[in-house]
Scaffold this motif. Structure first.
Motif, mmCIF file in Angstrom:
data_model
loop_
_atom_site.group_PDB
_atom_site.id
_atom_site.type_symbol
_atom_site.label_atom_id
_atom_site.label_comp_id
_atom_site.label_asym_id
_atom_site.label_seq_id
_atom_site.Cartn_x
_atom_site.Cartn_y
_atom_site.Cartn_z
ATOM 1 N N CYS A 1 44.941 44.556 42.888
ATOM 2 C CA CYS A 1 43.676 44.916 43.494
ATOM 3 C C CYS A 1 43.785 45.987 44.553
ATOM 4 O O CYS A 1 42.885 46.768 44.715
ATOM 5 C CB CYS A 1 43.009 43.683 44.095
ATOM 6 S SG CYS A 1 43.709 43.182 45.673
ATOM 7 N N SER A 2 44.835 46.043 45.306
ATOM 8 C CA SER A 2 44.937 47.024 46.377
ATOM 9 C C SER A 2 45.416 48.359 45.864
ATOM 10 O O SER A 2 45.449 49.332 46.580
ATOM 11 C CB SER A 2 45.913 46.540 47.447
ATOM 12 O OG SER A 2 47.233 46.562 46.935
ATOM 13 N N ALA B 1 38.667 43.356 40.416
ATOM 14 C CA ALA B 1 39.302 44.294 41.335
ATOM 15 C C ALA B 1 40.377 45.115 40.646
ATOM 16 O O ALA B 1 40.546 46.308 40.922
ATOM 17 C CB ALA B 1 39.894 43.535 42.516
ATOM 18 N N TRP C 1 37.703 40.650 46.790
ATOM 19 C CA TRP C 1 38.606 41.353 45.886
ATOM 20 C C TRP C 1 38.178 42.805 45.686
ATOM 21 O O TRP C 1 39.021 43.706 45.581
ATOM 22 C CB TRP C 1 38.677 40.631 44.542
ATOM 23 C CG TRP C 1 39.670 39.512 44.515
ATOM 24 C CD1 TRP C 1 39.424 38.178 44.661
ATOM 25 C CD2 TRP C 1 41.082 39.626 44.332
ATOM 26 N NE1 TRP C 1 40.584 37.455 44.587
ATOM 27 C CE2 TRP C 1 41.622 38.324 44.380
ATOM 28 C CE3 TRP C 1 41.940 40.695 44.132
ATOM 29 C CZ2 TRP C 1 42.988 38.074 44.231
ATOM 30 C CZ3 TRP C 1 43.304 40.450 43.991
ATOM 31 C CH2 TRP C 1 43.809 39.149 44.038
ATOM 32 N N ILE C 2 36.887 43.063 45.607
ATOM 33 C CA ILE C 2 36.431 44.453 45.472
ATOM 34 C C ILE C 2 36.791 45.253 46.714
ATOM 35 O O ILE C 2 37.190 46.419 46.632
ATOM 36 C CB ILE C 2 34.917 44.507 45.190
ATOM 37 C CG1 ILE C 2 34.613 43.895 43.811
ATOM 38 C CG2 ILE C 2 34.407 45.954 45.229
ATOM 39 C CD1 ILE C 2 33.136 43.813 43.486
ATOM 40 N N ALA D 1 40.248 46.254 46.288
ATOM 41 C CA ALA D 1 40.373 47.359 45.336
ATOM 42 C C ALA D 1 39.970 48.681 45.970
ATOM 43 O O ALA D 1 40.458 49.743 45.578
ATOM 44 C CB ALA D 1 39.508 47.089 44.105
ATOM 45 N N ASN D 2 39.070 48.640 46.941
ATOM 46 C CA ASN D 2 38.638 49.855 47.638
ATOM 47 C C ASN D 2 39.645 50.327 48.673
ATOM 48 O O ASN D 2 39.521 51.434 49.193
ATOM 49 C CB ASN D 2 37.292 49.612 48.340
ATOM 50 C CG ASN D 2 36.131 49.496 47.373
ATOM 51 O OD1 ASN D 2 36.234 49.889 46.220
ATOM 52 N ND2 ASN D 2 35.029 48.949 47.839
ATOM 53 N N THR E 1 31.350 46.953 50.388
ATOM 54 C CA THR E 1 31.942 47.382 49.123
ATOM 55 C C THR E 1 31.361 48.680 48.607
ATOM 56 O O THR E 1 32.000 49.380 47.836
ATOM 57 C CB THR E 1 31.783 46.310 48.026
ATOM 58 O OG1 THR E 1 30.387 46.173 47.705
ATOM 59 C CG2 THR E 1 32.331 44.968 48.481
#
Length: 594
Positions: free
Chosen positions: A22-23, A290, A344-345, A348-349, A381
Motif C-alpha cells: 500500500c505505501s 490500496a 489503506w488509501i 497508498a497515497n 484521501t
C-alpha cells in the motif's frame, strides 16, 4: 504501460503489472500467475570500489567486500529474484518487456543497506541489459522514483548527470563510509540527509519540467462485484470499452466477480485487455484496494488520479446485511470496513519518501455514502468526492458517458472538480433527465472546506450540549416529526430522510433546528451561509427527495441507535473521526435514552 511502439506488444506488457504494497514499497503482495513471453534479460554487477565501505557493513579497505549477502529483487514483480556472487555479479531470470524497472540489491546482513538501479524508456525495455548497481545508480534511481511518484514525471535515470547526482551520491557515501548506524533501523533511502538530497533534486527537475508526464489523467475503477452486482459490473465494463479511451487518459479497472475472480484490465489499441487475474481475493479488503492504487500510480505516472469504488454499501455502517458495508465479497463472506479502507488509501497515497499525494477525485458508486461521517473519514484521501445520499441503482454511474465527456473536453484541462462535475452530470442525465426519472441524489464535495464547516458545526453542537436538558428534547422531537406533503400521500419525516431513515439531510436538519432553537440561530446561520463552499454541486429527485442538499448526518431513533450505532456485533459509530472530533455521538446517546 504507456503508448508502446515497435516491439512492445500487449502480451509483453502484462507481466509488468503485479500487485505490491500500500505505501508503494511495503505491504501484502499478491502474485498473479499468467503465461507471458520473457524478452528482457538483466545481468550485471554490484560495484562499490569507489566508496570506502565501513567495516561494520562488511567493508575491508580498500572496500574488498564479499557481495554474496546482497539479494536482488524487482519492484512490483515478486516472481523475479537473484543473488550476487562474491564479486557482485548476478543474472536475473528473464522478464517481460516493460517501460520501466527498479532493481533492489538488499544486504541480508545489514537490512538498511539497500542499493538500487532504475531504467525507464516509454518505447519499451527489452533484450540484453548489462547494468551496474552502485551508489551513483542508487542516487539516480532515488531521484527518478521521487520525480515519478511525487509529480507524475518519468525520466530516464541514465540521462542524469553529475550536476544532478553529486549531492545525493555524497549523502549516500557519507552513510556507507562514516555513519552506518543511520541504516541500522531504516533503509538507505529513508536516511534524512539522503532523502533531503534526492527530494530536492526531484523538486528542481519538476520545476524545470524535466522528463515527461505520460498521462494527463488516470481513472482507476475498482469494482467489488463478488455479489449480485456482477451482471451490472460486466455491463459497465462493456460500456467503458465501447466508449473508448480519451486522449491523454488511461483507464485501469480492477474487477472482482465470483465466476471469474479478480481481474485487472487496461486499454490497449482501443480494447480492454486482461493484465492479470487471480481466483480468490477479498475485494472488501482495504489492503487490496490500496495495492491497486499504489501500483497504478507507479505504473502510470500522471498529472491527476481519480479512484471510483463500485459495490454495495450503506454509508459508514459495517455489519452483516448486504448493504451494511463498503464493498461486499460473497466468496470471502466479508464486508468492507470504511475506516480501514480509508486508512489503506491514505497509505497508498503516501510515497516511499514520505510525501503525501492525495487523489484528485474519489467517487463512491455505492449507496448512502454522502454523509458527514464518510466525508470526514475519507477527507484526506482526495481533493474532491462524488457520492449519493440515497440508494444507487445497480447500474451505477454511466462510465461510458463520462469518458465521452472527457474526450469532448480534452483531458489536459480537467482537474478533480471538473471531473467530479462530469460524474454528477452524467448521473443526472441517466437517472433524472429521462422520461422515467429515478429517486436518486448525487453531489460533489470539496474536501478542503470540510474542516471549516465542521468547525462551525461544532459550535452548534456545543450549544446543544450545553443546553441538552432543553434542546435535546427539541432535537429528538424534530427527528421523529412527520408530515403529509399531499393528500393521499404517506407520511414523510419533516427532516428529509432517505431509504435508511436515520440518514437525514444536514442542511434540512439545521433549517428545522433554526426554527425551533433560537439559542442556536447564530451558529446555524454561519453553517448555512458557508454550506455552498462545501457542496459544489447537488442533483436530486424532486419527488423522491425534495429537500436533499448533498450531504447527510446520522440522526437515529432509539431502535436504530441500539441496533446499528452501538451494537457490539458492528462497527461502533463512536470510532469514526466525525464522532470523535465533534461529540455528536454523545448528543445522540442522550437524546435516544428516552
Amino acid at each position: 504501460m504507456q503508448r508502446f511502439i515497435g516491439l512492445v506488444i500487449v502480451s509483453a506488457i502484462i507481466a509488468a503489472f503485479l500487485l505490491c504494497g500500500c505505501s508503494g514499497e511495503s505491504g501484502p503482495t499478491l502474485v498473479f500467475p499468467f503465461p507471458i513471453p520473457t524478452d528482457l534479460r538483466v545481468s550485471g554487477a554490484i560495484k562499490l570500489a569507489d566508496v570506502a565501505v565501513h567495516g561494520s557493513l562488511g567493508g575491508i579497505t580498500p572496500s574488498l567486500l564479499d557481495y554474496r549477502p546482497f539479494k536482488l529483487s524487482v519492484q512490483d514483480d515478486s516472481t523475479i529474484s537473484g543473488e550476487a556472487d562474491e564479486e557482485g555479479r548476478f543474472t536475473l531470470n528473464p522478464m517481460s518487456i516493460r517501460d520501466q524497472y527498479v532493481i533492489y540489491a538488499k544486504n541480508s546482513k545489514y537490512q538498511g543497506f539497500v542499493l538500487e538501479y532504475m531504467a525507464a524508456d516509454s518505447s519499451g525495455l527489452y533484450g540484453e541489459h548489462k547494468i551496474e548497481i552502485s551508489i551513483r545508480s542508487t542516487a539516480a534511481s532515488l531521484i527518478a522514483r521521487c520525480l515519478r511518484d511525487r509529480y507524475g514525471r518519468r525520466i530516464n535515470p541514465s540521462a542524469l548527470g553529475a550536476s544532478h547526482l553529486d549531492s545525493t551520491v555524497k549523502a549516500i557515501a557519507d552513510v556507507i563510509e562514516s555513519h552506518p548506524e543511520k541504516i541500522a533501523s531504516v533503509a538507505l533511502d529513508q536516511v534524512a540527509e539522503v532523502k533531503a538530497a534526492y527530494t530536492a533534486m526531484a523538486e528542481s527537475l519538476n520545476k524545470g519540467q524535466s522528463g515527461i508526464i505520460p498521462n494527463n489523467l488516470v481513472l482507476l475503477i475498482y469494482m467489488g462485484g463478488d455479489n449480485n452486482l456482477a451482471g451490472y459490473i460486466n455491463s459497465n465494463i462493456a460500456d467503458i470499452e465501447e466508449a473508448g479511451l480519451p486522449g491523454g487518459t488511461q483507464v485501469i479497472i480492477q474487477a472482482d466477480i465470483a465466476v471469474h475472480g479478480m481481474k485487472r484490465l487496461l486499454f490497449h489499441n482501443g480494447k480492454l485487455v486482461e493484465l492479470a487475474s487471480v481466483a480468490d481475493v477479498d475485494s472488501s479488503s482495504g489492503a487490496v484496494i490500496a495495492d491497486f492504487v499504489a501500483w497504478s500510480r507507479r505504473a502510470f505516472p500522471a498529472s491527476r488520479y481519480c479512484l471510483a469504488i463500485s459495490s454495495h454499501a450503506d454509508g459508514w455502517k459495517n455489519g452483516n446485511s448486504l448493504r451494511a458495508s463498503l464493498i461486499s465479497d460473497q466468496t470471502s463472506d466479508t464486508k468492507g470496513n470504511p475506516i480501514e479502507i480509508a486508512a489503506w488509501i491514505k497509505g497508498a497515497n503516501t510515497q516511499f519518501d514520505g510525501f503525501y499525494r492525495s487523489l484528485d477525485l474519489l467517487v463512491f458508486d455505492a449507496c448512502n455514502m454522502a454523509s458527514l461521517e464518510i466525508a470526514r473519514e475519507f477527507q484526506d484521501t482526495s481533493s474532491f468526492m462524488v457520492f449519493s445520499q440515497a440508494f444507487v441503482p445497480g447500474s451505477g454511474f454511466p462510465y461510458g458517458q463520462i469518458l465521452k465527456k472527457i474526450q469532448n473536453t480534452g483531458s489536459s484541462g480537467i482537474d478533480g472538480e471538473k471531473l467530479g462535475r462530469f460524474f454528477c452530470e452524467a448521473y443526472k442525465e441517466r437517472y433524472l433527465d429521462g422520461a422515467l426519472a429515478t429517486a436518486v441524489t448525487v453531489s460533489l464535495l470539496k474536501s478542503s472546506e470540510l474542516s471549516v464547516l465542521i468547525g462551525y458545526l461544532q459550535n452548534f453542537f456545543n450549544q446543544v450540549q450545553n443546553n441538552i436538558g432543553k434542546l435535546g428534547p427539541v432535537l429528538a422531537s424534530l427527528r421523529d416529526s412527520k408530515t403529509v406533503v399531499a393528500e393521499g400521500a404517506s407520511e414523510t419525516y419533516v427532516i428529509q430522510s432517505f431509504e435508511t431513515s436515520d440518514n437525514r439531510d444536514l442542511y434540512e436538519m439545521l433549517t428545522q433546528c433554526r426554527n425551533s432553537m433560537p439559542e442556536a440561530a447564530i451558529e446555524i446561520d454561519l453553517i448555512q451561509q458557508n454550506f455552498h463552499r462545501l457542496i459544489l454541486l447537488n442533483y436530486f429527485s424532486s419527488p423522491g427527495f425534495p429537500k436533499a442538499h448533498g450531504i447527510s448526518i446520522g440522526l437515529p431513533d432509539r431502535s436504530a441507535w441500539l441496533s446499528s450505532y452501538i451494537s457490539p456485533e458492528k462497527l461502533s459509530y463512536s470510532y469514526y473521526q466525525f464522532a470523535q472530533t465533534t461529540g455528536w455521538d454523545e448528543i445522540l446517546a442522550q437524546i435516544t435514552q428516552n
